[in-house]
Design a protein around this motif. Structure first.
Motif, PDB file in Angstrom:
ATOM      1  N   LEU A 540       7.117 -11.215 -49.529  1.00 62.02           N
ATOM      2  CA  LEU A 540       7.716 -10.582 -50.699  1.00 62.02           C
ATOM      3  C   LEU A 540       7.734  -9.067 -50.527  1.00 62.02           C
ATOM      4  O   LEU A 540       6.791  -8.487 -49.975  1.00 62.02           O
ATOM      5  N   SER A 541       8.782  -8.440 -51.016  1.00 63.37           N
ATOM      6  CA  SER A 541       8.918  -6.990 -50.861  1.00 63.37           C
ATOM      7  C   SER A 541       7.913  -6.223 -51.701  1.00 63.37           C
ATOM      8  O   SER A 541       7.609  -5.064 -51.415  1.00 63.37           O
ATOM      9  N   ASP A 542       7.390  -6.840 -52.745  1.00 61.89           N
ATOM     10  CA  ASP A 542       6.451  -6.166 -53.630  1.00 61.89           C
ATOM     11  C   ASP A 542       5.428  -7.173 -54.132  1.00 61.89           C
ATOM     12  O   ASP A 542       5.595  -8.389 -53.956  1.00 61.89           O
ATOM     13  N   ASP A 543       4.410  -6.657 -54.769  1.00 59.66           N
ATOM     14  CA  ASP A 543       3.299  -7.493 -55.222  1.00 59.66           C
ATOM     15  C   ASP A 543       3.495  -7.873 -56.684  1.00 59.66           C
ATOM     16  O   ASP A 543       3.514  -7.006 -57.557  1.00 59.66           O
ATOM     17  N   PRO A 544       3.658  -9.164 -56.986  1.00 59.28           N
ATOM     18  CA  PRO A 544       3.861  -9.559 -58.384  1.00 59.28           C
ATOM     19  C   PRO A 544       2.679  -9.238 -59.285  1.00 59.28           C
ATOM     20  O   PRO A 544       2.825  -9.191 -60.508  1.00 59.28           O
ATOM     21  N   HIS A 545       1.505  -8.977 -58.697  1.00 60.07           N
ATOM     22  CA  HIS A 545       0.337  -8.604 -59.487  1.00 60.07           C
ATOM     23  C   HIS A 545       0.447  -7.176 -60.019  1.00 60.07           C
ATOM     24  O   HIS A 545      -0.169  -6.852 -61.040  1.00 60.07           O
ATOM     25  N   THR A 546       1.191  -6.318 -59.317  1.00 57.83           N
ATOM     26  CA  THR A 546       1.178  -4.895 -59.656  1.00 57.83           C
ATOM     27  C   THR A 546       2.507  -4.358 -60.177  1.00 57.83           C
ATOM     28  O   THR A 546       2.528  -3.294 -60.792  1.00 57.83           O
ATOM     29  N   VAL A 547       3.613  -5.058 -59.937  1.00 57.39           N
ATOM     30  CA  VAL A 547       4.894  -4.564 -60.454  1.00 57.39           C
ATOM     31  C   VAL A 547       4.940  -4.775 -61.964  1.00 57.39           C
ATOM     32  O   VAL A 547       4.150  -5.532 -62.538  1.00 57.39           O
ATOM     33  N   ASP A 548       5.869  -4.106 -62.602  1.00 53.71           N
ATOM     34  CA  ASP A 548       6.137  -4.346 -64.016  1.00 53.71           C
ATOM     35  C   ASP A 548       6.397  -5.848 -64.195  1.00 53.71           C
ATOM     36  O   ASP A 548       7.225  -6.433 -63.506  1.00 53.71           O
ATOM     37  N   LYS A 549       5.664  -6.463 -65.116  1.00 57.26           N
ATOM     38  CA  LYS A 549       5.783  -7.917 -65.287  1.00 57.26           C
ATOM     39  C   LYS A 549       7.199  -8.346 -65.636  1.00 57.26           C
ATOM     40  O   LYS A 549       7.589  -9.486 -65.387  1.00 57.26           O
ATOM     41  N   GLU A 550       7.978  -7.451 -66.228  1.00 59.16           N
ATOM     42  CA  GLU A 550       9.361  -7.790 -66.578  1.00 59.16           C
ATOM     43  C   GLU A 550      10.307  -7.677 -65.376  1.00 59.16           C
ATOM     44  O   GLU A 550      11.511  -7.902 -65.505  1.00 59.16           O
ATOM     45  N   LYS A 551       9.749  -7.312 -64.211  1.00 63.98           N
ATOM     46  CA  LYS A 551      10.582  -7.164 -63.020  1.00 63.98           C
ATOM     47  C   LYS A 551      10.128  -8.050 -61.857  1.00 63.98           C
ATOM     48  O   LYS A 551      10.570  -7.870 -60.726  1.00 63.98           O
ATOM     49  N   ILE A 552       9.253  -9.009 -62.158  1.00 67.15           N
ATOM     50  CA  ILE A 552       8.805  -9.931 -61.107  1.00 67.15           C
ATOM     51  C   ILE A 552       9.996 -10.670 -60.509  1.00 67.15           C
ATOM     52  O   ILE A 552      10.084 -10.875 -59.294  1.00 67.15           O
TER      53      ILE A 552
END
Length: 570
Positions: A540-552
């Protein structure tokens, strides 16, 4: 990571002999001396293993399609030999391959039929666009032959009204015309289709279905669940030879497999489908994802007659549970069977029960006795109660350890149903993307019911191994969309429903990976990044734990890997 998948015999790894977490590389299936000849080493990553013993890591090694060691970058890089491929993840996030526990895999529909709505994302269309697409199809179709439209969603229409018989009469007066709701339980017909089936204004509703009417009592073209059977045998359908049908099914399966891995799905539970075509697609190297094949019809009957039980097969195609045995209607189409009437509906309506308790008891007992994992479609609390009654009866008559009867959807629950699900060891596979994609339908039920629907928090707190099923085509199979919805309970329209059922990102990931493996008795070989298990993972390009939850849902799938081989790369 080469593209060609390796083919191996199915190996049971019960126990796997893996010790607890250690500081050196955490190895299991391969001796340390052989681990240095790893085929692949992935390092400098944020690895969420979904294994409680070592939940996070920086790196792992793969050999002959399986994880052989998990640990720190320094430790794992030491396992690379001269022929080892290496992948510097540059701090991207890696998780186990996603598992979809309920999917109709309609690849040939996507390839060959008229698609009137967007299968993958939220998109509203106009009724005029639907009519235009179907009219174009009618112009090239002989009179009397069906014109079908697929992937319609009644709450994704810019006109803000229901599709009706008058709209479809504009398509053609010489062809029977039908638009299938993507939910799979309702269809919309033109006058010609109803006329050919002899359906008139005063026709009574059959058991388990309805012929809907407008405010004036006239048929409006919407027909639900079992009432649609009245239209199945009228009109003509395109005729294909057996070889043409097989070719279409092969092409459809190869196409949908590419879509699955594009979205990070490495294992999918197929609801039936052409088993021969599936094997041929695999043989030619075009099956990119693993299949838990859920049998119905002749295949299921052959399994029972031949003594083939759940688990037969290998790591690519394996017989799982049965295909969903339908007990009630649809959540998205508002036909699921409720113990209380639908809010605000006149006359009072409680949905459609599509199976009698006696017939359900007999079917479940027969399948259960055959050693095959039972799987029933039950949305409403009435239907879930019926399934549990039949499962409890079958277990009493013929006790079978760890049978894991599966309830697909298992949408509306209450405390007593949760208690019985836990006691019976039932495994629910609930809707995943619905909390985001179908939030525009929640007002039909109201907050009190939605607080008990798609109840991941309730199930997890009760110690029930809940899994995720997109039900595609009814719901998009994008796991990122699903995770965002499970975590936020906020839909595409900004509305939040049933916030009491929110779960954490880690819990949503586990539901979409390890719990999915448990749902099909495969937790010993997949679902986590654990030495000895199949090397299926997603970058994954980013971490779903740390991104804005509305942008997972916007996180990019960078790479999908099955058995150590890259099957998709952005």
């Amino acid at each position: 990571m080469n593209h060609r998948q390796s083919r191996r015999e199915f190996i049971s790894l019960t126990g796997a002999g893996i010790a607890g977490a250690v500081s050196a590389p955490w190895q299991g299936a391969v001796p340390a001396s052989q681990a240095r000849d790893a085929d692949l080493v992935v390092f400098n990553a944020k690895v969420y293993t979904m294994d409680s013993r070592v939940p996070k890591a920086e790196a792992f090694a793969v050999k002959t399609g399986r994880f052989i060691a998990v640990g720190s970058t320094g430790d794992i890089k030491a396992l690379a030999g001269k022929a080892t491929q290496t992948f510097d993840a540059k701090q991207m996030t890696l998780v186990p391959g996603f598992i979809d526990c309920h999917n109709h895999a309609p690849g040939n529909v996507l390839l060959y039929e008229v698609i009137v709505g967007n299968p993958y994302v939220v998109e509203s269309v106009t009724i005029a666009s639907i009519v235009e697409k179907l009219r174009a199809k009618a112009l090239e179709t002989p009179p009397g032959t069906w014109v079908d439209g697929y992937f319609f969603d009644d709450t994704k229409v810019k006109d803000n009204r229901q599709l009706n018989i008058h709209d479809l009469d504009q398509v053609s007066k010489d062809h029977p015309v039908v638009v299938h709701h993507r939910g799979g339980h309702t269809s919309y017909y033109n006058s010609k289709a109803l006329e050919m089936a002899g359906i008139k204004k005063n026709i009574p509703n059959p058991p388990g279905g309805t012929f809907d009417r407008d405010a004036n009592g006239e048929l409006n073209g919407r027909v639900t669940d079992r009432a649609r059977n009245a239209l199945n045998n009228v009109g003509k359908r395109p005729a294909f030879t057996a070889e043409q049908t097989l070719q279409r099914d092969r092409d459809g399966l190869a196409y949908i497999s590419k879509q699955f891995v594009r979205y990070g799905l490495t294992s999918v539970h197929h609801e039936g489908g052409n088993l021969l075509a599936l094997q041929q697609v695999r043989a030619r190297g075009d099956l990119l994802h693993r299949v838990s094949y859920e049998a119905t019809g002749n295949v299921l009957e052959s399994m029972i007659a031949g003594g083939i039980t759940t688990g037969f097969g290998d790591e690519w195609i394996r017989f799982g549970a049965t295909s969903e045995h339908t007990v009630d209607g649809s959540f998205s189409e508002r036909t699921m069977a409720l113990s209380k009437p639908y809010p605000g509906v006149t006359p009072p309506y409680q949905g459609n029960v599509t199976e009698t308790q006696d017939d359900l008891n007999a079917w479940i007992e027969r399948v259960h006795r055959a050693g095959i994992q039972v799987n029933c479609h039950a949305n409403g609390d009435v239907a879930i109660d019926m399934v549990l009654t039949a499962v409890e009866r079958a277990q009493k008559l013929f006790p079978r350890a760890d049978a894991r009867a599966k309830i697909t959807h298992c949408t509306l629950i209450n405390d007593d149903l949760v208690r019985r699900i836990k006691a019976a060891g039932v495994v629910p596979a609930m809707f995943t993307s619905y909390t985001y994609y179908n939030s525009d339908k929640f007002h039909f039920y109201g907050e009190d019911l939605i607080k008990r629907s798609m109840a991941y928090r309730t199930f997890l707190d009760a110690g029930i191994v809940a899994a995720a099923g997109s039900d595609f085509s009814p719901g998009p199979f994008d796991v990122r969309m699903a995770i965002q919805g499970m975590v936020t309970r906020t839909g595409w329209n900004g509305e939040t429903w049933g916030a009491n059922q929110r779960i954490s990102v880690d819990e949503a990931l586990q539901i979409s990976t390890l719990n999915g493996a448990y749902n099909s008795h495969e937790e010993a070989i997949k679902g986590s990044i654990t030495p000895g298990k199949l090397a299926d993972f997603v970058v994954l390009s980013d971490d779903p734990h740390t991104v804005d939850k509305e942008k997972i849902k916007d996180i990019e799938i960078v790479r999908t890997v099955v058995g150590g081989s890259t099957v998709y790369q952005a």
